[in-house]
Structures are given as structure tokens and as C-alpha cells.
Scaffold this motif. Structure first.
Motif, PDB file in Angstrom:
ATOM      1  N   VAL A 113       0.972  -1.301   0.011  1.00 17.24           N
ATOM      2  CA  VAL A 113       0.149  -0.082   0.039  1.00 17.24           C
ATOM      3  C   VAL A 113       0.682   1.171   0.028  1.00 17.24           C
ATOM      4  CG1 VAL A 113      -1.745   1.245   1.212  1.00 17.24           C
ATOM      5  CG2 VAL A 113      -2.112  -1.268   1.227  1.00 17.24           C
ATOM      6  N   ASP A 114       2.042   1.289   0.997  1.00 17.86           N
ATOM      7  CA  ASP A 114       2.986   2.331   0.541  1.00 17.86           C
ATOM      8  C   ASP A 114       3.409   2.600  -0.623  1.00 17.86           C
ATOM      9  OD1 ASP A 114       2.207   2.829   3.451  1.00 17.86           O
ATOM     10  OD2 ASP A 114       4.169   1.810   4.333  1.00 17.86           O
ATOM     11  N   GLU A 115       3.639   1.530  -1.257  1.00 17.14           N
ATOM     12  CA  GLU A 115       4.441   1.652  -2.573  1.00 17.14           C
ATOM     13  C   GLU A 115       3.384   2.286  -3.322  1.00 17.14           C
ATOM     14  OE1 GLU A 115       7.383   0.823  -4.142  1.00 17.14           O
ATOM     15  OE2 GLU A 115       8.225   1.052  -2.246  1.00 17.14           O
ATOM     16  N   THR A 116       2.233   1.761  -3.298  1.00 15.44           N
ATOM     17  CA  THR A 116       1.006   2.125  -3.979  1.00 15.44           C
ATOM     18  C   THR A 116       0.872   3.721  -4.135  1.00 15.44           C
ATOM     19  OG1 THR A 116      -0.003   0.028  -4.070  1.00 15.44           O
ATOM     20  CG2 THR A 116      -1.196   1.935  -5.013  1.00 15.44           C
ATOM     21  N   VAL A 117       0.733   4.329  -2.701  1.00  8.52           N
ATOM     22  CA  VAL A 117       0.642   5.662  -2.783  1.00  8.52           C
ATOM     23  C   VAL A 117       1.898   6.489  -3.196  1.00  8.52           C
ATOM     24  CG1 VAL A 117       0.679   7.578  -0.742  1.00  8.52           C
ATOM     25  CG2 VAL A 117      -0.672   5.226  -0.546  1.00  8.52           C
ATOM     26  N   ASP A 118       3.121   5.876  -3.073  1.00  6.57           N
ATOM     27  CA  ASP A 118       4.123   6.719  -3.535  1.00  6.57           C
ATOM     28  C   ASP A 118       4.281   6.712  -4.944  1.00  6.57           C
ATOM     29  OD1 ASP A 118       5.046   6.949  -0.927  1.00  6.57           O
ATOM     30  OD2 ASP A 118       6.509   5.146  -1.034  1.00  6.57           O
ATOM     31  N   ARG A 119       3.593   5.538  -5.664  1.00  6.04           N
ATOM     32  CA  ARG A 119       3.756   5.400  -6.903  1.00  6.04           C
ATOM     33  C   ARG A 119       2.643   6.611  -7.641  1.00  6.04           C
ATOM     34  NH1 ARG A 119       4.834  -0.102  -9.396  1.00  6.04           N
ATOM     35  NH2 ARG A 119       6.606   0.480  -7.884  1.00  6.04           N
ATOM     36  N   TRP A 120       1.709   6.897  -7.204  1.00  6.41           N
ATOM     37  CA  TRP A 120       0.829   8.189  -7.536  1.00  6.41           C
ATOM     38  C   TRP A 120       1.641   9.390  -7.383  1.00  6.41           C
ATOM     39  CZ3 TRP A 120      -3.239   8.245 -10.108  1.00  6.41           C
ATOM     40  CH2 TRP A 120      -4.275   7.023  -9.803  1.00  6.41           C
ATOM     41  N   VAL A 121       2.415   9.638  -6.387  1.00  5.22           N
ATOM     42  CA  VAL A 121       3.493  10.792  -6.012  1.00  5.22           C
ATOM     43  C   VAL A 121       4.206  10.912  -7.158  1.00  5.22           C
ATOM     44  CG1 VAL A 121       4.947  11.954  -4.624  1.00  5.22           C
ATOM     45  CG2 VAL A 121       2.865  10.844  -3.709  1.00  5.22           C
ATOM     46  N   TRP A 122       4.939   9.778  -7.634  1.00  4.74           N
ATOM     47  CA  TRP A 122       5.777   9.667  -8.646  1.00  4.74           C
ATOM     48  C   TRP A 122       5.406  10.115  -9.952  1.00  4.74           C
ATOM     49  CZ3 TRP A 122       7.352   6.912 -13.326  1.00  4.74           C
ATOM     50  CH2 TRP A 122       8.753   6.822 -13.648  1.00  4.74           C
ATOM     51  N   TYR A 123       4.046   9.408 -10.527  1.00  2.00           N
ATOM     52  CA  TYR A 123       3.586  10.077 -11.618  1.00  2.00           C
ATOM     53  C   TYR A 123       2.847  11.317 -11.589  1.00  2.00           C
ATOM     54  CZ  TYR A 123       3.971   5.265 -13.661  1.00  2.00           C
ATOM     55  OH  TYR A 123       4.427   4.569 -14.525  1.00  2.00           O
TER      56      TYR A 123
END
Length: 309
Positions: A131-141
Motif C-alpha cells: 500500500v505504501d508503494e502504491t501511494v508513492d507511485r501516485w506521487v511519482w507519476y
């Protein structure tokens, strides 16, 4: 003077809340009904069908709406209506909106952890990491939104008194077959790169693990994503994917989660209106993201302009 006491809050109040759910004697928990996400709303399937979503071990979790061909068509109409306005938004604004999605997911973190753990068969510690990786992926994009033009665009040397520029533009309406083996991280890894450049998407969620996708839809609905930019359908992949591949108002299709035996037929259907096709390539969704999927869903437009005008 009598001493005044402030009512307990936060951690002080834990254990003082009246029991609910199975803890409340004689109370029947309220079961959640999962629906589709089309045009920013949550309709039931047009067919009225539903199917059982289960844990990785086969135990029942909930009933999810089973989308029909009509639901697919409605989702494409909603995406087509929303896409021009989303593409016209500034890159800076699209980045803000994607970051807002990350904020909304962060607020629902415990819910996502529970659903990912149940659907993907993960222990809590691993589910927290996913879940943390998923949230960070939104931030990355979100950070890519105002950089796509610099990476995918150029100023081209020409012989003559002209300026020649190549600029990236969104492809339009993109159909996405979500990964079957990663109910949340894989899902976001195919949605975010499609919408950051201005596309609208129609997503077929993982057939056996659809709940995280609808919870994501609830986060999207309370963020700033315009209705229709992301549409999420749950149901049978083999029933919905061919309709999207053959739909003449879909401009591109990402086959990330399409079963291998279906891919050739889906590619043939997509060829009828020359859809751009992103083929499944065995991506490790937990690996660090790259711009490749994002850049695969933009078109290059070249503009000539006379010097001095």
C-alpha cells in the motif's frame, strides 16, 4: 470550583467506544455492496448480476458487480466525454490532482491494507509495504505531469526559415486490462501512467481480486479527478476485454492483465480501428517504475511555424 475534564480523544479514547460488529451482542454487521465506477458515480451493473469475490484461499469476502457489455459502452461514453477537458487542463494541475489521489489513499490506508492482504494472500507487514508503494507511485507519476513534454517533445532542426516542434499529446480513451496478480499496486501502475498525460481510461479490474479496485474508485471519487477520467469495471475479463478491444471509440488498449491465450484475438480486434496496443510483458509491479508505459500512451504531434510570425 469543580474540576473540568476534557472528554478523551485519540489514543485515550481507545477501549471506551461501544462495541460494534461481531463484538456487539446480537448485532448483524452491515455488509458492503460493491458497485461499478462509471462517470464519477457508482451504478449497479445494468444486468443486475454480481459474483463472489474471495480471499486467496477461496473464502468468501464480498459480492462484486458483474459488468455487462452495456456497462462497457457506458464507461467508454463517460471517458470520451471527460477526456477533452482533462487533456486541456494544465500539466501542473494534473500533477496536483494525482497527488491529491495519493492523499486520499493515505487516509484509507488501513482499509487498503486489509483488502490487499485478504485478496493477494499477503501478511500484514507485506500488505503495508504494498500500500505504501502504491501511494508513492501516485506521487511519482504526479511529478512527471509537467515533465512529459520535455522528455517526449523536441525542437527539431530544419532547412528553411521555420521553427519545427514535436509535442506529446494524449492518445484519447485508453482501455486497461488490470493485472490479475496485483490487485492494487499493479492496478495503479497501469492507471496512473495513462491518465497523467491527459488520457481517460476504462479499466477492467482483476477478476478474482476486485475489491481494492473499487476502494480505489472511492478514493478517486473524493479526490479532484473529474468524473469519467477513470472508470472501473468489475466482472469477467474474458467477457469484457473483447468488447473494449473491438470498440471503435477506444484509441488504445493496455493488455497488462489479459490472459495469454486471449492476447492474439484482442490484438486482431484492436487492429480494426488501428488502436495502439501495449502488450503484456511480464512487468514486476513491485519494481521501480519507468516512464515507458506513460510514453507508450502519448502521440507525437509535429508543428511547423514560419520564423518571424
Amino acid at each position: 470550583m469543580a474540576e473540568q475534564r476534557i472528554p478523551p480523544s485519540g489514543s485515550e479514547a481507545i477501549g471506551r467506544i461501544p462495541p460494534s460488529g461481531s463484538e456487539a451482542v446480537g448485532r448483524i454487521p452491515v455488509a458492503k455492496t460493491y458497485k461499478l465506477f462509471i462517470g464519477g458515480t457508482f451504478p449497479r451493473s445494468e444486468s443486475g448480476r454480481s459474483y463472489a469475490a474471495t480471499r486467496r484461499n477461496g473464502d468468501f469476502l464480498a459480492n462484486a458487480a458483474q459488468a455487462s457489455r452495456k456497462d462497457v459502452r457506458d464507461a467508454v461514453v463517460a471517458a470520451r466525454k471527460a477526456q477533452p477537458g482533462w487533456a486541456a487542463a494544465t500539466a501542473y494541475n494534473r500533477g496536483q490532482v494525482l497527488y491529491r489521489v495519493a492523499e486520499m489513499m493515505e487516509l484509507r490506508r488501513p482499509q487498503f491494507v486489509g483488502e490487499v492482504a485478504a485478496a493477494d494472500g499477503l501478511d500484514i507487514e507485506t500488505a503495508v509495504h504494498v500500500v505504501d508503494e502504491t501511494v508513492d507511485r501516485w506521487v511519482w507519476y504526479a511529478g512527471w505531469a509537467d515533465k512529459i513534454a520535455q522528455v517526449a517533445g523536441s525542437s527539431n532542426p530544419v532547412a528553411g526559415p521555420y521553427f519545427n516542434f514535436t509535442v506529446p499529446e494524449p492518445t484519447g480513451v485508453v482501455a486497461v486490462i488490470a493485472p490479475q496478480d496485483s490487485s492494487l499496486l499493479g492496478l495503479v501502475s497501469v492507471i496512473a501512467p495513462a491518465i497523467v498525460s491527459g488520457n481517460a481510461v476504462v479499466v477492467v479490474a482483476a477478476q478474482e481480486r476486485p475489491l481494492a479496485a473499487i476502494t480505489l474508485a472511492e478514493a478517486l471519487a473524493t479526490s479532484d479527478v473529474p468524473g469519467g477520467v477513470v472508470n472501473i469495471l468489475t466482472g469477467v475479463t474474458a467477457e469484457l476485454a473483447p468488447v473494449l478491444a473491438a470498440h471503435m471509440d477506444v484509441n488504445a488498449i493496455d493488455l497488462a492483465g489479459a490472459p495469454g491465450e486471449m492476447v492474439p484475438a484482442l490484438e486482431r480486434s484492436a487492429a480494426d480501428n488501428v488502436k495502439r496496443v501495449v502488450r503484456p510483458d511480464g512487468t514486476d509491479w513491485a519494481a521501480s517504475p519507468t516512464p515507458d508505459r506513460m510514453l507508450a500512451l502519448v502521440e507525437a504531434k509535429t508543428v511547423w511555424h514560419p520564423v518571424g510570425i
